[in-house]
Motif scaffolding. Structure first.
Motif, mmCIF file in Angstrom:
data_model
loop_
_atom_site.group_PDB
_atom_site.id
_atom_site.type_symbol
_atom_site.label_atom_id
_atom_site.label_comp_id
_atom_site.label_asym_id
_atom_site.label_seq_id
_atom_site.Cartn_x
_atom_site.Cartn_y
_atom_site.Cartn_z
ATOM 1 N N LYS A 20 -2.669 24.344 -55.405
ATOM 2 C CA LYS A 20 -1.909 23.909 -54.228
ATOM 3 C C LYS A 20 -2.815 23.171 -53.241
ATOM 4 N N LEU A 21 -4.033 23.667 -53.099
ATOM 5 C CA LEU A 21 -4.982 22.971 -52.229
ATOM 6 C C LEU A 21 -5.318 21.595 -52.812
ATOM 7 N N ILE A 22 -5.480 21.574 -54.128
ATOM 8 C CA ILE A 22 -5.812 20.304 -54.786
ATOM 9 C C ILE A 22 -4.677 19.295 -54.616
ATOM 10 N N GLU A 23 -3.440 19.770 -54.733
ATOM 11 C CA GLU A 23 -2.293 18.858 -54.548
ATOM 12 C C GLU A 23 -2.280 18.286 -53.146
ATOM 13 N N LYS A 24 -2.592 19.118 -52.164
ATOM 14 C CA LYS A 24 -2.622 18.635 -50.784
ATOM 15 C C LYS A 24 -3.767 17.630 -50.582
ATOM 16 N N LEU A 25 -4.928 17.913 -51.232
ATOM 17 C CA LEU A 25 -6.060 16.992 -51.108
ATOM 18 C C LEU A 25 -5.739 15.654 -51.759
ATOM 19 N N GLU A 26 -5.019 15.684 -52.877
ATOM 20 C CA GLU A 26 -4.652 14.432 -53.559
ATOM 21 C C GLU A 26 -3.731 13.597 -52.688
ATOM 22 N N VAL A 27 -2.842 14.231 -51.992
ATOM 23 C CA VAL A 27 -1.966 13.491 -51.062
ATOM 24 C C VAL A 27 -2.791 12.917 -49.919
ATOM 25 N N ALA A 37 -9.184 10.700 -45.906
ATOM 26 C CA ALA A 37 -9.064 10.365 -47.321
ATOM 27 C C ALA A 37 -10.406 10.483 -48.022
ATOM 28 N N ASN A 38 -11.463 9.952 -47.381
ATOM 29 C CA ASN A 38 -12.799 10.039 -47.984
ATOM 30 C C ASN A 38 -13.243 11.493 -48.153
ATOM 31 N N TYR A 39 -12.909 12.341 -47.127
ATOM 32 C CA TYR A 39 -13.297 13.759 -47.191
ATOM 33 C C TYR A 39 -12.569 14.440 -48.355
ATOM 34 N N ALA A 40 -11.283 14.104 -48.532
ATOM 35 C CA ALA A 40 -10.510 14.692 -49.616
ATOM 36 C C ALA A 40 -11.051 14.247 -50.972
ATOM 37 N N LEU A 73 -14.574 23.900 -51.731
ATOM 38 C CA LEU A 73 -13.111 23.793 -51.622
ATOM 39 C C LEU A 73 -12.546 24.644 -50.471
ATOM 40 N N CYS A 74 -13.280 25.682 -50.094
ATOM 41 C CA CYS A 74 -12.790 26.570 -49.031
ATOM 42 C C CYS A 74 -12.996 25.988 -47.636
ATOM 43 N N LYS A 75 -13.800 24.942 -47.532
ATOM 44 C CA LYS A 75 -14.096 24.391 -46.216
ATOM 45 C C LYS A 75 -12.839 24.029 -45.413
ATOM 46 N N PRO A 76 -11.822 23.403 -46.044
ATOM 47 C CA PRO A 76 -10.634 23.059 -45.244
ATOM 48 C C PRO A 76 -9.886 24.312 -44.727
ATOM 49 N N MET A 77 -9.949 25.408 -45.495
ATOM 50 C CA MET A 77 -9.227 26.616 -45.069
ATOM 51 C C MET A 77 -10.043 27.464 -44.113
#
Length: 779
Positions: A20-27, A37-40, A73-77
């Motif tokens: 789910k996190l990956i899907e949000k990052l892809e968007v 976008a670059n951070y994602a 991957l946990c950095k955004p959360m």
């Protein structure tokens, strides 16, 4: 699945995945925000190297391999600006082993000085299994179940010296359930069946077989410090007091706990197996009107009675109509007529004593269920403590009113005084009135075991002691007069001699007072002079004072023997009677009072108005008369076995008064005592006071005689009943000789009394009332 260090069955296979996190990052990577976008895109590079972070990792032991990527991957959360303030961790779904923790949480663990264990001690394996099922029902099927148990952890802070309490908030937004081919489709009827059988693990495992679902994703768990809230709750449960608005606060709190403002809350008290609304303004029952009571045995079906009263467990009704059709009762009929479609009756228990019930009603079916109990269990101890306090305070107030307005009340009629006390409390006028209490249509029974010639015996004992004391005085005075003749001594010796002569003839009213006054005012001043002025007389004076009792200051020998003997008989017979009375109350409740004078006398009243529960029948009067007769026979034998141990010889005579006309007994609040009601009923009291001194008509013989029981009656119809009893007891050897039947001399205001009299056989044994009746029926 591994849970608390053990392999357990679980409805879902756990897969750790960041899909789910990956899907949000892809968007986000395709978005217009270049920096975002670059951070994602940078974060997604980690996924390209390890595609299993998207697909899911089933083996929890392999997660260490991906630690660096997971940290990235946990950095955004776990934003850097918040990680010092937020207390949270990231874990695999429903698996309490952290993959990542905030800096604030790490500091709390370090402050505890010991490794933190995520063992869920308050959740057993079955409950944890159900917990997962609730998630599936809510998140996948849209059937929310309010059955989750709030989780609390205690972590010690050694620097503060306290254990802080944290509440866990589990965020499952980053995970989802997927059914496998083993999964069972849950339809609405399946959901209702599960709710009706909330604790049936076999059924739940049938609907949710082990490993039949996949739970994929991660959970974010936030810890909320609730130490203050927990402390307040603890204090409240100890110091909860009754005040205006208390019930409204409890009511609203329960609605918030159950997340439903549309619920209705009520309270019921229970006493002597009767339900009733609490006697406080603002506290109501959902089903009972004010002042209405409900007999539990008559109202509940067997299942409800067993659950609520015997097991003291909650009764949960998810569907009122279905409940009534399966278990119809007066109680279910009331529910059916109400507006409630689901209903809970939760017992309030304090120290294993059932105090009452909390009622919760909902207008929707299945809105209340056994899962609701998990939440209610948090507040029921507080409510039970408060209810116990309410009950104790109310009972103390009732007792205080009874003591103030009445006197010591016999247990058989105490219920009536409690009812009046409750009405007294509920009266709203400034000067409430405690009404007089009347018990109508009662059959009276009176009996006595009187010490014969008690006045003469006591006077004789007093005279003997006074003569001994006067002789001691005479001896001292004569010794002093022999040594030195003085007219004063001779005058005192003469008066002492006169007193002794009078006492030998008779102790008249006032004799004792005159003699003691004479000694105190005229003799003792002389003795004081002799002690002070003449050493040769002093020992004689001291010998006289040695004769006197230290407390009574007189010679107290024969009177002491007599008083001890009377007290011994009174105490022994009264204790024996009290013990027998407790047994008699089991036959049928009746009012009983006894007095210790020169002997023991007792009153009993029996009738329907005495009891609140039992149905009265005249057979109980006959039974109690038998009990009275047999008890007096037993007490005569008790006296006989005791009399040789007495310091002074004493004889007793027994009397029973038969009065077959029902009377009314009135408790007079002004005099704080029971009395007969009305002029006609007063005749009974007149007979009681005068009958034991009566003579047989035409003779000087008293009707009461030592070694005999006399039964006085006024109606000829009473005699055959007692003749039957007496003749039978004579034939069995409990009594002896002929049964005499004679007329009494007329008493002042009383005419036409008769009596039966028979001698006691002191060598007999004892019969119980039941044995007596059985033997009479067989004779």
């Amino acid at each position: 699945m591994i849970y608390n260090g053990q392999e357990i069955e679980f409805p879902a296979i756990i897969q750790t995945s960041f899909f789910k996190l990956i899907e949000k990052l892809e968007v986000q990577a395709k978005g217009d925000d270049i920096a975002g976008a670059n951070y994602a895109k940078e974060l997604l590079k980690e996924v390209e190297e390890y595609p299993e972070l998207r697909d899911g990792i089933s083996d929890i032991n392999k997660l260490d391999k991906y630690k660096e990527s997971i940290d990235i991957l946990c950095k955004p959360m776990f934003p850097e600006v918040l990680t010092d303030n937020e207390i949270k961790i990231l874990t695999p779904p429903l698996y309490f082993e952290p993959l990542y923790i905030s800096k604030r949480f790490k500091k709390i663990i370090e402050a505890s000085g010991e490794p933190f264990s995520f063992m869920m001690k308050d959740l057993d394996a079955d409950t944890f299994y159900l917990y997962c099922c609730y998630f599936i029902l809510g998140s996948y099927y849209g059937y929310p179940v309010a059955g989750s148990i709030p989780k609390f952890f205690q972590i010690e802070n050694k620097s503060q010296g306290i254990r802080r309490v944290y509440k866990l908030l589990i965020n499952t937004d980053m995970s989802e359930f997927e059914p496998t081919d083993k999964a069972v489709e849950i339809k609405k009827e399946d959901f209702e069946e599960l709710i009706d059988n909330f604790g049936d693990m076999k059924l739940w495992k049938k609907k949710f077989p082990p490993n039949s679902w996949i739970m994929k994703g991660v959970n974010v768990i936030n810890f909320v410090d609730v130490t203050a809230d927990q402390s307040i709750t603890s204090i409240s449960s100890s110091l909860l007091v009754a005040e205006v608005g208390t019930f409204e606060k409890i009511e609203w709190g329960i609605k918030k706990l159950l997340n439903n403002s549309g619920l209705a809350i009520g309270l019921l008290s229970i006493e002597n197996n009767y339900l009733y609304g609490m006697q406080k303004r603002g506290i109501n029952s959902l089903l009972l009107e004010k002042g209405e009571t409900l007999n539990c045995d008559a109202a509940f079906c067997d299942y409800s009675l067993q659950t609520l009263i015997k097991n003291k467990e909650p009764l949960v009704i998810t569907d009122v109509k279905k409940f009534h059709s399966s278990s119809p009762s007066n109680f279910s009929k009331r529910l059916l007529k109400s507006d409630y479609e689901s209903y809970i009756l939760a017992p309030s228990v304090h120290e294993d004593k059932l105090l009452g019930f909390m009622e919760i009603g909902s207008g929707e079916r299945y809105e209340l269920h056994k899962g609701s109990l998990n939440i209610l269990n948090q507040v029921m101890p507080i409510i039970s403590t408060a209810k116990r306090r309410f009950h104790t305070e109310a009972q103390n107030l009732i007792e205080a009113i009874i003591q103030q307005e009445c006197t010591t009340i016999h247990q058989s009629v105490k219920w009536k005084f409690e009812e009046e006390a409750k009405k007294f409390i509920e009266q709203q006028q400034e000067q409430p009135e405690f009404r007089d209490i009347v018990f109508d249509h009662l059959y009276p029974l009176y009996g006595q075991l009187d010490i014969k010639g008690s006045s003469e015996r006591r006077n004789k004992a007093v005279a003997v002691d006074l003569i001994k004391q006067l002789k001691g005085v005479d001896k001292v005075l004569k010794t002093a007069n022999e040594k030195k003749k003085m007219p004063l001594y001779e005058e005192l010796i003469f008066r002492v001699s006169e007193f002794i002569g009078d006492l030998k003839e008779d102790l008249t009213a006032g004799s004792e007072h005159r003699i003691l006054t004479f000694l105190k005012e005229e003799v003792y001043p002389v003795f004081h002079y002799l002690q002070k002025m003449d050493e040769s007389i002093r020992p004689h004076v001291e010998m006289y004072y040695a004769l006197l009792d230290k407390d009574m200051h007189t010679v107290y020998e024969e009177r002491k023997k007599y008083d001890i003997s009377v007290n011994t008989i009174n105490q022994h017979l009264a204790s024996f009677l009290d013990k027998r009375q407790m047994e008699a109350q089991q036959m049928f409740p009746h009012y009983f009072e006894r007095y210790k004078t020169d002997g023991v006398e007792f009153n009993m009243y029996i009738g329907q108005s005495i009891t609140k529960k039992d149905d009265f029948d005249p057979i109980f009067v006959r039974n109690l008369r038998l009990w009275q007769l047999l008890t007096i026979c037993e007490m005569e034998n008790e006296y006989y076995n005791l009399k040789n141990q007495l310091a002074s010889p004493i004889e007793i005579a027994s009397l029973i008064l038969v009065y077959n006309t029902p009377i009314s007994v009135h408790f007079r609040t002004d005099e704080k005592k029971f009395d007969v009601e009305g002029a006609y009923n007063a005749r009974y009291e007149i007979i009681k006071k005068r009958v034991d001194k009566a003579h047989i008509k035409g003779t000087n013989e008293r009707i009461t005689q030592p070694g005999s029981i006399v039964i006085v009656y006024s109606q000829e119809s009473d005699a055959p009943e007692y003749r039957t009893y007496l003749n039978y007891l004579v034939s069995k050897g409990y009594l002896k000789g002929e049964v005499e039947d004679f007329q009494l001399e007329d008493l002042q205001g009383v005419h036409g009394l008769r009596a039966l009299r028979v001698a006691v056989n002191y060598s007999s044994g004892n019969l119980t009332v039941d044995e007596f009746i059985r033997e009479m029926e067989q004779a």
